[in-house]
Design a protein around this motif. Structure first.
Motif, PDB file in Angstrom:
ATOM      1  N   GLY A  95       0.815  -1.217   0.000  1.00 14.31           N
ATOM      2  CA  GLY A  95       0.000   0.000   0.000  1.00 14.31           C
ATOM      3  C   GLY A  95       0.845   1.262   0.000  1.00 14.31           C
ATOM      4  O   GLY A  95       2.052   1.213   0.226  1.00 14.31           O
ATOM      5  N   THR A  96       0.203   2.380  -0.238  1.00 11.38           N
ATOM      6  CA  THR A  96       0.906   3.669  -0.336  1.00 11.38           C
ATOM      7  C   THR A  96       1.691   3.984   0.943  1.00 11.38           C
ATOM      8  O   THR A  96       2.679   4.692   0.903  1.00 11.38           O
ATOM      9  CB  THR A  96      -0.072   4.836  -0.574  1.00 11.38           C
ATOM     10  OG1 THR A  96      -0.949   4.906   0.564  1.00 11.38           O
ATOM     11  CG2 THR A  96      -0.904   4.654  -1.816  1.00 11.38           C
ATOM     12  N   CYS A  97       1.219   3.488   2.076  1.00  9.47           N
ATOM     13  CA  CYS A  97       1.888   3.743   3.361  1.00  9.47           C
ATOM     14  C   CYS A  97       2.228   2.421   4.035  1.00  9.47           C
ATOM     15  O   CYS A  97       2.120   2.306   5.259  1.00  9.47           O
ATOM     16  CB  CYS A  97       1.012   4.625   4.238  1.00  9.47           C
ATOM     17  SG  CYS A  97       0.623   6.196   3.454  1.00  9.47           S
ATOM     18  N   LYS A  98       2.614   1.431   3.205  1.00  5.98           N
ATOM     19  CA  LYS A  98       3.013   0.091   3.672  1.00  5.98           C
ATOM     20  C   LYS A  98       1.912  -0.574   4.504  1.00  5.98           C
ATOM     21  O   LYS A  98       2.194  -1.362   5.408  1.00  5.98           O
ATOM     22  CB  LYS A  98       4.297   0.171   4.503  1.00  5.98           C
ATOM     23  CG  LYS A  98       5.482   0.804   3.802  1.00  5.98           C
ATOM     24  CD  LYS A  98       6.697   0.677   4.710  1.00  5.98           C
ATOM     25  CE  LYS A  98       7.760   1.683   4.424  1.00  5.98           C
ATOM     26  NZ  LYS A  98       8.797   1.708   5.459  1.00  5.98           N
ATOM     27  N   GLY A  99       0.670  -0.196   4.275  1.00  9.67           N
ATOM     28  CA  GLY A  99      -0.451  -0.816   4.981  1.00  9.67           C
ATOM     29  C   GLY A  99      -0.653  -0.290   6.385  1.00  9.67           C
ATOM     30  O   GLY A  99      -1.485  -0.795   7.135  1.00  9.67           O
ATOM     31  N   ASP A 300     -10.705  -5.043 -10.735  1.00  9.38           N
ATOM     32  CA  ASP A 300     -10.557  -6.492 -10.445  1.00  9.38           C
ATOM     33  C   ASP A 300      -9.095  -6.797 -10.156  1.00  9.38           C
ATOM     34  O   ASP A 300      -8.760  -7.474  -9.188  1.00  9.38           O
ATOM     35  CB  ASP A 300     -10.938  -7.349 -11.662  1.00  9.38           C
ATOM     36  CG  ASP A 300     -12.424  -7.352 -11.946  1.00  9.38           C
ATOM     37  OD1 ASP A 300     -13.199  -6.961 -11.065  1.00  9.38           O
ATOM     38  OD2 ASP A 300     -12.800  -7.750 -13.080  1.00  9.38           O
ATOM     39  N   GLU A 301      -8.225  -6.295 -11.031  1.00  9.67           N
ATOM     40  CA  GLU A 301      -6.788  -6.594 -10.905  1.00  9.67           C
ATOM     41  C   GLU A 301      -6.203  -5.977  -9.635  1.00  9.67           C
ATOM     42  O   GLU A 301      -5.361  -6.584  -8.973  1.00  9.67           O
ATOM     43  CB  GLU A 301      -6.032  -6.080 -12.141  1.00  9.67           C
ATOM     44  CG  GLU A 301      -6.334  -6.924 -13.363  1.00  9.67           C
ATOM     45  CD  GLU A 301      -5.837  -6.310 -14.681  1.00  9.67           C
ATOM     46  OE1 GLU A 301      -6.100  -6.923 -15.735  1.00  9.67           O
ATOM     47  OE2 GLU A 301      -5.216  -5.225 -14.648  1.00  9.67           O
ATOM     48  N   ALA A 302      -6.654  -4.778  -9.312  1.00 14.21           N
ATOM     49  CA  ALA A 302      -6.141  -4.110  -8.109  1.00 14.21           C
ATOM     50  C   ALA A 302      -6.570  -4.849  -6.843  1.00 14.21           C
ATOM     51  O   ALA A 302      -5.785  -5.013  -5.906  1.00 14.21           O
ATOM     52  CB  ALA A 302      -6.631  -2.662  -8.067  1.00 14.21           C
ATOM     53  N   VAL A 303      -7.817  -5.322  -6.826  1.00 15.13           N
ATOM     54  CA  VAL A 303      -8.314  -6.065  -5.654  1.00 15.13           C
ATOM     55  C   VAL A 303      -7.517  -7.361  -5.498  1.00 15.13           C
ATOM     56  O   VAL A 303      -7.052  -7.688  -4.396  1.00 15.13           O
ATOM     57  CB  VAL A 303      -9.827  -6.372  -5.800  1.00 15.13           C
ATOM     58  CG1 VAL A 303     -10.308  -7.291  -4.688  1.00 15.13           C
ATOM     59  CG2 VAL A 303     -10.642  -5.085  -5.816  1.00 15.13           C
ATOM     60  N   GLU A 304      -7.335  -8.055  -6.610  1.00 16.57           N
ATOM     61  CA  GLU A 304      -6.590  -9.320  -6.588  1.00 16.57           C
ATOM     62  C   GLU A 304      -5.158  -9.085  -6.080  1.00 16.57           C
ATOM     63  O   GLU A 304      -4.658  -9.813  -5.230  1.00 16.57           O
ATOM     64  CB  GLU A 304      -6.555  -9.879  -8.014  1.00 16.57           C
ATOM     65  CG  GLU A 304      -6.335 -11.369  -8.070  1.00 16.57           C
ATOM     66  CD  GLU A 304      -6.394 -11.855  -9.520  1.00 16.57           C
ATOM     67  OE1 GLU A 304      -5.486 -12.557  -9.924  1.00 16.57           O
ATOM     68  OE2 GLU A 304      -7.357 -11.442 -10.235  1.00 16.57           O
ATOM     69  N   PHE A 305      -4.532  -8.042  -6.599  1.00 13.68           N
ATOM     70  CA  PHE A 305      -3.169  -7.681  -6.192  1.00 13.68           C
ATOM     71  C   PHE A 305      -3.123  -7.405  -4.682  1.00 13.68           C
ATOM     72  O   PHE A 305      -2.260  -7.901  -3.963  1.00 13.68           O
ATOM     73  CB  PHE A 305      -2.726  -6.439  -6.977  1.00 13.68           C
ATOM     74  CG  PHE A 305      -1.446  -5.826  -6.505  1.00 13.68           C
ATOM     75  CD1 PHE A 305      -0.218  -6.349  -6.919  1.00 13.68           C
ATOM     76  CD2 PHE A 305      -1.442  -4.724  -5.647  1.00 13.68           C
ATOM     77  CE1 PHE A 305       0.980  -5.778  -6.479  1.00 13.68           C
ATOM     78  CE2 PHE A 305      -0.250  -4.156  -5.209  1.00 13.68           C
ATOM     79  CZ  PHE A 305       0.959  -4.683  -5.623  1.00 13.68           C
ATOM     80  N   ALA A 306      -4.077  -6.616  -4.212  1.00 12.30           N
ATOM     81  CA  ALA A 306      -4.080  -6.218  -2.791  1.00 12.30           C
ATOM     82  C   ALA A 306      -4.267  -7.431  -1.885  1.00 12.30           C
ATOM     83  O   ALA A 306      -3.557  -7.582  -0.891  1.00 12.30           O
ATOM     84  CB  ALA A 306      -5.187  -5.199  -2.546  1.00 12.30           C
ATOM     85  N   LEU A 307      -5.217  -8.293  -2.246  1.00  7.52           N
ATOM     86  CA  LEU A 307      -5.508  -9.427  -1.362  1.00  7.52           C
ATOM     87  C   LEU A 307      -4.387 -10.469  -1.364  1.00  7.52           C
ATOM     88  O   LEU A 307      -4.263 -11.258  -0.422  1.00  7.52           O
ATOM     89  CB  LEU A 307      -6.864 -10.062  -1.706  1.00  7.52           C
ATOM     90  CG  LEU A 307      -8.072  -9.110  -1.519  1.00  7.52           C
ATOM     91  CD1 LEU A 307      -9.374  -9.823  -1.833  1.00  7.52           C
ATOM     92  CD2 LEU A 307      -8.133  -8.523  -0.097  1.00  7.52           C
ATOM     93  N   ALA A 308      -3.531 -10.420  -2.399  1.00  6.76           N
ATOM     94  CA  ALA A 308      -2.398 -11.358  -2.452  1.00  6.76           C
ATOM     95  C   ALA A 308      -1.168 -10.783  -1.743  1.00  6.76           C
ATOM     96  O   ALA A 308      -0.192 -11.495  -1.503  1.00  6.76           O
ATOM     97  CB  ALA A 308      -2.058 -11.669  -3.905  1.00  6.76           C
ATOM     98  N   SER A 309      -1.229  -9.510  -1.411  1.00  5.60           N
ATOM     99  CA  SER A 309      -0.077  -8.852  -0.763  1.00  5.60           C
ATOM    100  C   SER A 309      -0.080  -9.191   0.737  1.00  5.60           C
ATOM    101  O   SER A 309      -1.143  -9.262   1.360  1.00  5.60           O
ATOM    102  CB  SER A 309      -0.204  -7.338  -0.995  1.00  5.60           C
ATOM    103  OG  SER A 309       0.731  -6.639  -0.216  1.00  5.60           O
ATOM    104  N   PRO A 310       1.116  -9.388   1.345  1.00  6.80           N
ATOM    105  CA  PRO A 310       1.137  -9.732   2.777  1.00  6.80           C
ATOM    106  C   PRO A 310       0.804  -8.553   3.699  1.00  6.80           C
ATOM    107  O   PRO A 310       0.951  -7.393   3.298  1.00  6.80           O
ATOM    108  CB  PRO A 310       2.584 -10.198   3.005  1.00  6.80           C
ATOM    109  CG  PRO A 310       3.366  -9.680   1.868  1.00  6.80           C
ATOM    110  CD  PRO A 310       2.438  -9.398   0.728  1.00  6.80           C
ATOM    111  N   TYR A 311       0.421  -8.897   4.924  1.00  6.42           N
ATOM    112  CA  TYR A 311       0.244  -7.871   5.962  1.00  6.42           C
ATOM    113  C   TYR A 311       1.631  -7.455   6.439  1.00  6.42           C
ATOM    114  O   TYR A 311       2.582  -8.232   6.337  1.00  6.42           O
ATOM    115  CB  TYR A 311      -0.538  -8.445   7.147  1.00  6.42           C
ATOM    116  CG  TYR A 311      -2.007  -8.647   6.872  1.00  6.42           C
ATOM    117  CD1 TYR A 311      -2.876  -7.562   6.819  1.00  6.42           C
ATOM    118  CD2 TYR A 311      -2.538  -9.923   6.679  1.00  6.42           C
ATOM    119  CE1 TYR A 311      -4.235  -7.748   6.560  1.00  6.42           C
ATOM    120  CE2 TYR A 311      -3.884 -10.119   6.423  1.00  6.42           C
ATOM    121  CZ  TYR A 311      -4.730  -9.019   6.370  1.00  6.42           C
ATOM    122  OH  TYR A 311      -6.059  -9.200   6.104  1.00  6.42           O
ATOM    123  N   PRO A 312       1.779  -6.247   6.999  1.00  2.00           N
ATOM    124  CA  PRO A 312       3.093  -5.860   7.534  1.00  2.00           C
ATOM    125  C   PRO A 312       3.490  -6.769   8.699  1.00  2.00           C
ATOM    126  O   PRO A 312       2.620  -7.262   9.421  1.00  2.00           O
ATOM    127  CB  PRO A 312       2.868  -4.427   8.033  1.00  2.00           C
ATOM    128  CG  PRO A 312       1.513  -4.022   7.592  1.00  2.00           C
ATOM    129  CD  PRO A 312       0.753  -5.214   7.179  1.00  2.00           C
TER     130      PRO A 312
END
Ligand SMILES: Cc1ncc(C[n+]2csc(CCOP(=O)(O)OP(=O)(O)O)c2C)c(N)n1
Ligand SMILES: [Mg+2]
Length: 328
Positions: A95-99, A300-312
Motif C-alpha cells: 500500500g501507499t503507506c506500507k499498509g 478487479d486486478e487491483a483487488v486481486e493484487f491487494a488481497l495477495a499482498s502480505p500484511y506488515p
C-alpha cells in the motif's frame, strides 16, 4: 450538459472516465466490506464524484493536494494508482503507506497527493504550507485543500483563509458541501446560507457552484487554478453536492428524510452526465462501453493484487514512527 459545451470533447470524456472510476471504486470497496473480504473504516464519497473529476483535469502531477478521510475520490482523480490504493485499504505492505495508514491516511507524493487527514479542518493550513513552498519555488504550482461543510466552522478554516489572502498564496480551498457533518444537517450547525460568503471577510475570491454540474464545476475550478498559477492569490470554492451514504460505512442514515435522499439519488450526477455524453453522439456509446469495462477490469486486478499482498510484519510496528538516528 448545455447544448453548446465550453469543454472540449476529449476533456469531457476525461472527466466522465474519472467519474466512472470513482463511482465503480466506491461501490467495490463497499461490496468487499459487506462481504467481509476486507476490514476497514470507510467514508463513502458516492454522490460527490463531479467535484474532483472536473477539478483535477486542470491540475498537473506537480500540483499539491490535501484531503480528508472522505477523500479517496480526490486522490483517485489526481492519479493515485489503483493497486497502491487497494493494498493500503486492505492494510497490506504494497500500500501507499506500507499498509499502516489504511483508507483514512493515504499519501502519494509523486502525484502531489501530500496528506489525508482525519482531523477536521486541518487540510487547509497544510495546503497553505505547500502553497507557500510553491510560491517560493516560482514554478507555477498550486495547492488544493479539500474539506467539508462542517470543517468550515473550525477556527483553522478562518486562519487559513486569512493567511492565504494576506500572502496571496496559490491555494484553492474546495469546500465539498454535502449538506451533513456526521449526523448534523447543515442548517443545524452552520450560521449563514453560504460558506462561500465567508471569503469576503478574509478578502479573497469566493465562488458558490453546483458541484454536481460538470460544466459549472469545471469552469469554477479552472478559473481559480489559473488565478493561483498566475500569482492572483487564493479562491474559496463552495461546491454543493450530496452524500449518498451514511457518514461512515455501516452507519444508519435514518436521520435523513426519505424524500430528500430519494430526490438526490434520482439526480445522481454520474448516469446524468453519461446520458448527456450519449446525447452528444460522436461514437460515445462504444467509447463508454469499452471504457467502463476497462475500468472494472483494472479494479478487479487491483483487488486481486491487494488481497495477495502480505500484511506488515510485527517489526514494522515501530518503524516510521520516529526518525532513524543518523551517524553524524
Ligand atoms: C477536530 C475534529 N473535531 C471533530 C471530529 C469528529 N468528526 C469527524 S468527521 C466530522 C464531520 C465533518 O463534516 P464535514 O466537514 O462536513 O465533512 P464530511 O464528513 O461531510 O465530508 C466530525 C465532527 C474530528 N475528526 N476532528
Ligand atoms: Mg459535510
Amino acid at each position: 450538459m448545455s447544448e453548446v459545451s465550453s469543454i472540449s470533447r476529449d476533456t469531457q470524456r476525461a472527466i466522465y472516465r474519472k467519474m466512472y472510476l470513482l463511482k465503480a471504486n466506491d461501490e467495490r470497496v463497499r461490496k468487499l466490506l459487506r462481504t467481509g473480504r476486507i476490514v476497514a473504516t470507510y467514508y463513502s464519497y458516492r454522490g460527490q464524484e463531479v467535484i474532483p473529476a472536473a477539478l483535477s483535469v486542470s491540475l498537473t502531477d506537480e500540483d499539491y493536494l490535501c484531503t480528508i478521510y472522505r477523500g479517496i475520490h480526490d486522490m483517485l482523480a489526481k492519479g493515485l494508482p489503483l493497486k497502491d490504493l487497494w493494498a493500503e485499504i486492505a492494510g497490506r505492505v504494497d500500500g501507499t503507506c506500507k499498509g499502516k495508514g489504511g483508507p483514512m491516511h493515504l499519501t502519494y507524493p509523486s502525484k502531489g497527493i501530500m496528506v489525508t487527514t482525519g482531523v477536521v479542518g486541518s487540510s487547509m493550513p497544510i495546503a497553505n504550507g505547500l502553497g507557500w513552498a510553491a510560491q517560493l519555488e516560482k514554478k507555477g504550482r498550486v495547492s488544493v485543500a479539500n474539506f467539508g461543510d462542517g470543517a468550515a466552522n473550525i477556527g483553522a478554516f478562518h486562519e487559513a483563509l486569512n493567511l492565504a489572502a494576506l500572502w496571496r498564496l496559490p491555494v484553492i480551498f474546495v469546500c465539498q458541501n454535502n449538506r451533513y457533518a456526521e449526523h448534523t444537517a447543515y442548517a443545524k450547525g452552520t450560521a449563514g446560507a453560504r460558506i462561500s460568503d465567508r471569503a469576503a471577510g478574509s478578502a479573497l475570491a469566493g465562488v458558490h457552484v453546483d458541484g454536481n454540474d460538470v460544466e459549472a464545476m469545471y469552469a469554477a475550478a479552472r478559473e481559480a487554478i489559473q488565478r493561483a498559477r498566475e500569482g492572483g492569490g487564493p479562491t474559496l470554492i463552495e461546491a454543493m453536492t450530496y452524500r449518498f451514504q451514511g457518514h461512515v460505512f455501516g452507519d444508519s442514515d435514518a436521520y435523513i428524510a426519505k424524500e430528500e435522499k430519494d430526490a438526490a439519488l434520482a439526480a445522481d450526477p454520474v448516469p446524468r452526465y453519461r446520458a448527456a455524453l450519449l446525447k452528444a453522439g460522436g461514437g460515445a456509446e462504444q467509447w463508454l462501453t469499452d471504457m467502463e469495462k476497462e475500468i472494472e477490469t483494472e479494479i478487479d486486478e487491483a483487488v486481486e493484487f491487494a488481497l495477495a499482498s502480505p500484511y506488515p510484519s510485527m517489526s514494522e510496528l515501530t518503524r516510521d514512527v520516529f526518525a532513524e538516528e543518523s551517524a553524524s
